[in-house]
Design an enzyme around this catalytic site. Structure first.
Site, PDB file in Angstrom:
ATOM      1  N   ASP A  85      -2.524   9.131  10.061  1.00  0.00           N
ATOM      2  CA  ASP A  85      -3.211   8.412   8.989  1.00  0.00           C
ATOM      3  C   ASP A  85      -4.432   7.662   9.538  1.00  0.00           C
ATOM      4  O   ASP A  85      -4.352   7.027  10.595  1.00  0.00           O
ATOM      5  CB  ASP A  85      -2.215   7.423   8.355  1.00  0.00           C
ATOM      6  CG  ASP A  85      -2.840   6.636   7.214  1.00  0.00           C
ATOM      7  OD1 ASP A  85      -3.155   7.261   6.196  1.00  0.00           O
ATOM      8  OD2 ASP A  85      -3.026   5.413   7.368  1.00  0.00           O
ATOM      9  N   TYR A 104     -10.439   5.444  12.713  1.00  0.00           N
ATOM     10  CA  TYR A 104     -10.761   4.007  12.811  1.00  0.00           C
ATOM     11  C   TYR A 104     -10.027   3.274  13.934  1.00  0.00           C
ATOM     12  O   TYR A 104      -9.898   2.052  13.900  1.00  0.00           O
ATOM     13  CB  TYR A 104     -10.430   3.314  11.476  1.00  0.00           C
ATOM     14  CG  TYR A 104     -10.881   4.106  10.272  1.00  0.00           C
ATOM     15  CD1 TYR A 104     -12.243   4.296  10.024  1.00  0.00           C
ATOM     16  CD2 TYR A 104      -9.965   4.673   9.395  1.00  0.00           C
ATOM     17  CE1 TYR A 104     -12.671   5.035   8.925  1.00  0.00           C
ATOM     18  CE2 TYR A 104     -10.384   5.412   8.290  1.00  0.00           C
ATOM     19  CZ  TYR A 104     -11.734   5.598   8.071  1.00  0.00           C
ATOM     20  OH  TYR A 104     -12.153   6.327   6.995  1.00  0.00           O
ATOM     21  N   ARG A 131       1.300  13.515  10.299  1.00  0.00           N
ATOM     22  CA  ARG A 131      -0.057  13.306   9.802  1.00  0.00           C
ATOM     23  C   ARG A 131      -0.542  11.992  10.402  1.00  0.00           C
ATOM     24  O   ARG A 131       0.150  10.971  10.318  1.00  0.00           O
ATOM     25  CB  ARG A 131      -0.044  13.225   8.284  1.00  0.00           C
ATOM     26  CG  ARG A 131      -1.364  12.758   7.650  1.00  0.00           C
ATOM     27  CD  ARG A 131      -1.159  12.618   6.155  1.00  0.00           C
ATOM     28  NE  ARG A 131      -2.308  12.165   5.403  1.00  0.00           N
ATOM     29  CZ  ARG A 131      -2.603  10.887   5.146  1.00  0.00           C
ATOM     30  NH1 ARG A 131      -1.865   9.913   5.658  1.00  0.00           N
ATOM     31  NH2 ARG A 131      -3.627  10.568   4.394  1.00  0.00           N
ATOM     32  N   GLU A 167      -5.951  12.898   9.596  1.00  0.00           N
ATOM     33  CA  GLU A 167      -6.564  12.506   8.338  1.00  0.00           C
ATOM     34  C   GLU A 167      -7.892  11.835   8.669  1.00  0.00           C
ATOM     35  O   GLU A 167      -7.946  10.642   8.956  1.00  0.00           O
ATOM     36  CB  GLU A 167      -5.673  11.536   7.559  1.00  0.00           C
ATOM     37  CG  GLU A 167      -6.191  11.344   6.143  1.00  0.00           C
ATOM     38  CD  GLU A 167      -6.323   9.898   5.677  1.00  0.00           C
ATOM     39  OE1 GLU A 167      -6.693   9.703   4.507  1.00  0.00           O
ATOM     40  OE2 GLU A 167      -6.065   8.961   6.459  1.00  0.00           O
ATOM     41  N   ASP A 194       0.869  -1.181   0.000  1.00  0.00           N
ATOM     42  CA  ASP A 194       0.000   0.000   0.000  1.00  0.00           C
ATOM     43  C   ASP A 194       0.905   1.231   0.000  1.00  0.00           C
ATOM     44  O   ASP A 194       0.729   2.160   0.768  1.00  0.00           O
ATOM     45  CB  ASP A 194      -0.932  -0.011   1.217  1.00  0.00           C
ATOM     46  CG  ASP A 194      -1.884   1.185   1.229  1.00  0.00           C
ATOM     47  OD1 ASP A 194      -2.047   1.827   0.167  1.00  0.00           O
ATOM     48  OD2 ASP A 194      -2.439   1.488   2.301  1.00  0.00           O
TER      49      ASP A 194
HETATM   50  C1  NOJ Z   1      -4.852   6.828   3.869  1.00  0.00           C
HETATM   51  C2  NOJ Z   1      -3.753   7.020   2.887  1.00  0.00           C
HETATM   52  O1  NOJ Z   1      -3.827   8.315   2.357  1.00  0.00           O
HETATM   53  C3  NOJ Z   1      -3.894   5.968   1.817  1.00  0.00           C
HETATM   54  O2  NOJ Z   1      -2.951   6.157   0.792  1.00  0.00           O
HETATM   55  C4  NOJ Z   1      -3.749   4.617   2.436  1.00  0.00           C
HETATM   56  O3  NOJ Z   1      -3.972   3.622   1.466  1.00  0.00           O
HETATM   57  C5  NOJ Z   1      -4.742   4.433   3.595  1.00  0.00           C
HETATM   58  N1  NOJ Z   1      -4.714   5.558   4.499  1.00  0.00           N
HETATM   59  C6  NOJ Z   1      -4.447   3.196   4.370  1.00  0.00           C
HETATM   60  O4  NOJ Z   1      -3.265   3.407   5.102  1.00  0.00           O
END
Ligand code: NOJ
Ligand code: CA
Length: 712
Positions: free
Chosen positions: A210, A214, A208, A252, A69
């Site tokens: 992320d 959740y 940030r 975020e 990812d």
């Molecule tokens: C948000 C991130 O901006 C995104 O790129 C990522 O796939 C997801 N979080 C999961 O970590």
């Protein structure tokens, strides 16, 4: 970080008037020809970023990771992915950025790890109910928490995945290789605090957070924004504030304004949070040619606690998310921006700004003006400042993560490697081909998008109101034109944005500002004084104005004698009159009036925008001291001119003599503590003139620049 290396201001609210640049290490610059960008490469490009005018860099995840990812699947929180160099180069980068006054924001991926992380490997083998096992969220049945939506709906069909080693299902809000950490386990919380301490200890300015909504799961809820998450955030913030100064937490939370604003807490959670719903509405407004979507979402945006700030953006490394719109709005966005279904992914559109705007330069500029004018700190996605294209045939969101385009050399100047080895191919689509869309080409052309971005960012930074000011929508008679005022203390910026592809006129009620006049910020052209009646603008297609509202009072021509008197602090020699505060007064009050009175000044009748002293030097002969000043007179609608003004000082007593022979207008009372005298244009006085002419002939080469020399 040693303080002496840093030029960073000691300011806990630095992020409020920041301009942030979002950058992928792997995509920016490759220093060792392995096809992958790295920290050394990025450090080498700091001059470019500084020239762009951004003040902070947000780095996408750069930790060891299987990269399934793009690094948001972390396998080790304490190191640098070997593809991107080592911790040592990270530290060098950080120091180099700080030396240039650039702050650095990194990623704190709290919610999940990679399934390759040792914590997960340990957990799946650990005994059920043990602390190690409980680092993650397990269940015998995939039936728990059914009300939680699936985020990566193109890739996952459940938030649970069966692990044959643990013989249980583990919870994941994103990819199935990204198990969610269990924040109910105090040991997990303690680990995260350790991680943040490590990076902050190295000198990182912010993180940030992320996927922050959740962190917890509770039956019967959608498992988002739970009170427990806010409790943890308060703990994290208190922990950070106790240990470090001037640091930032950026949430975020892809949520509606109310829920996103909850991440500020009472000013005791994150300092910043993304405003996700505003983003698609800027795209809707320009396509619908209607201000409504923007006005409406700003209306739904609650006030935020003192010191907090929204983070706003047009595009980022993910799809243009359409989670925070209605079903009808989403259909509309897909229809107008992603007619080709391959451009769609999950609940969004995987395209960059320029292609979304059909490469229409006016629209690209207008979107950036919107971004720079809306309440919040703007974030620019790397490559969008030169109008880079994308490639949605690459998998996942990779189409917007291709190598930065530096020049027309091999691999767009990004890497010396074989083109086959690049982490992703460069853009070669004819319209966006790296041979034409690149930094070098645009640096050479002052009309390029890059130069436009540089100028606009620089202009934005002149006004506090953009970062820290309030926003008030101004009612007008034309819904295709968005008009609002940003104000901070006495500073008022009037923004007028034509969202339409046609010329428009708009009438705005500015009566509250009657008596002031709008001064367009780029040209410094003054528009007519605002009256009690309505104010009228005519605008071209996708046109915009930034005006600073000036009071006529502040621009009053200095006419009374008081304005002309200069007072220097005791102990200062008279020639200090051109320096510091006295110099500013000299240029803004004395000189404009003086110039109108002398016959040699060519600019009579023009509007002077600024006078500056370019240089001054002292000439001394026969005990007589002159100051030769080169003054530059800039006009609102004319090329600037440079004049040479020789200055001398005569005492009060000598004035009587002088008065009889010369017009008084050419002298300025000057008070040096208790000695009064007069500053005069020495060229007017017989007694100085001869001396001066002689000396000027000897020394006209004081500057290399051509000068207009006007002597009576
Ligand atoms: C948000 C991130 O901006 C995104 O790129 C990522 O796939 C997801 N979080 C999961 O970590
Ligand atoms: Ca490399």
């Amino acid at each position: 970080m040693r303080l002496k290396d840093s030029v960073l201001e000691d300011n806990p609210h630095w992020y409020r008037d920041a301009v942030i640049y979002q950058v992928h290490i792997k995509a920016f610059a490759d220093s060792n020809a392995d096809g992958i960008g790295d920290f050394r490469g990025l450090t080498g490009k700091l001059d470019y970023l500084q020239q762009l005018g951004v003040t902070a860099l947000w780095l996408l995840p750069f930790y060891p990771s299987p990269q399934r990812d793009d690094g948001y699947d972390i396998a080790d929180y304490y190191d640098v992915n070997p593809n991107y160099n080592t911790l040592r180069e990270f530290k060098q980068f950080l120091r180099a950025a700080h030396r240039r006054g650039l702050r650095v924001i990194t990623e704190l991926v709290l919610n999940h790890t990679s399934d390759q992380h040792p914590w997960f490997q340990r957990a799946r083998k650990a005994k059920q109910g043990s602390a190690h096992r409980d680092f993650y969220v397990w269940s015998d049945t995939p039936e728990k928490y059914r009300d939680a939506r699936i985020i990566f709906r193109d890739f996952e069909s459940s938030n649970w995945t069966w692990d044959p080693v643990a013989k249980a299902n583990y919870w994941h809000r994103f990819y199935s290789h990204q198990p969610d950490l269990n924040f109910d386990n105090p040991k997990v919380q303690a680990e995260m605090l350790k991680v943040i301490d490590f990076w902050m200890g190295l000198g990182v300015d912010g993180v940030r957070l992320d996927a922050v909504p959740y962190l917890y799961e509770r039956e019967g809820t959608n498992c988002e924004n739970l009170p427990e998450t806010h409790t943890f955030l308060k703990k994290l913030r208190a922990h950070l504030d106790e240990r470090f100064k001037n640091r930032l937490l950026l949430s975020e939370a892809n949520q509606w304004p109310e829920d996103a604003a909850a991440y500020f807490g009472d000013g005791d959670e994150s300092n910043m949070a993304f405003h996700f719903p505003l983003m698609p509405r800027m795209f809707m407004a320009i396509e619908m040619e209607d201000r409504f979507p923007i006005v409406d979402i700003l209306d739904q945006t609650p006030a935020i606690p003192e010191g907090c700030q929204w983070a706003i953006f047009l595009r980022n490394h993910d799809e243009l998310t359409l989670e925070m719109v209605t079903d009808e709005e989403r259909d509309y966005m897909y229809r107008v921006y992603a007619a080709d279904p391959r451009a769609r992914i999950n609940l969004g559109i995987r395209r960059r700004l320029a292609p979304l705007m059909k490469n229409n330069r006016r629209k690209i500029e207008l979107m950036n003006v919107l971004l720079f004018s809306m309440p919040g700190t703007p974030i620019i996605y790397y490559g969008d400042e030169i109008g880079m294209g994308d490639n949605y045939y690459l998998g996942d969101r990779n189409g917007v993560r291709t190598p930065m385009q530096w020049n027309q050399d091999r691999n767009a100047g990004f890497s010396q490697s074989s083109p086959q080895r690049l982490f992703l191919p460069v853009i070669i689509e004819a319209e966006y081909h790296y041979e034409s869309i690149n930094v070098e080409n645009q640096e050479r052309n002052p009309s390029s998008l890059l130069w436009w971005m540089r100028r606009t960012i620089a202009m934005r930074k002149n006004f506090k109101a953009f970062g820290c000011g309030s926003l008030e929508i101004l009612p007008s008679d034309n819904p295709k034109v968005l008009t609002f005022i940003r104000s901070h203390k006495d500073e008022k910026i009037l923004v007028v944005i034509n969202l339409s592809r046609f010329t428009q006129t708009v009438t705005v009620d500015l009566s509250r500002y009657a008596g002031m006049f709008p001064e367009e910020v780029f040209s410094r052209n003054r528009f007519p004084i605002i009256q009690e009646s309505r104010y009228h603008f005519t605008m071209g297609q996708y046109d915009y104005f930034w005006f600073v509202l000036r009071s006529t009072e502040a621009r009053r021509e200095p006419c009374d004698e008081e304005y002309l008197k200069l007072k220097l602090a005791e102990g200062h020699p008279w020639w200090d009159v051109v320096n510091g505060k006295a110099g500013e007064r000299f240029c803004s009050f004395v000189l404009p009036l003086y110039l109108q009175r002398v016959f040699w000044f060519c600019g009579k009748g023009r509007v002077i925008s600024q006078i500056t002293i370019l240089e001054s030097c002292q000439l001394k002969q026969n005990d007589q001291l002159f100051l030769l000043t080169f003054i530059k007179v800039a006009y609102t609608e004319w090329d600037p001119e440079v004049y040479l003004l020789p200055l001398a000082w005569i005492s009060n007593e000598r004035l009587q003599n002088v008065k009889e022979r010369y017009p008084l207008e050419i002298i300025t009372p000057l008070s040096l503590g208790d000695i009064d005298g007069f500053l005069c244009d020495a060229a007017y006085f017989e007694e100085f003139r001869e001396l001066l002419m002689k000396m000027i002939h000897e020394r006209t080469k004081v500057t290399g620049e051509p000068v207009l020399i006007w002597l009576a």
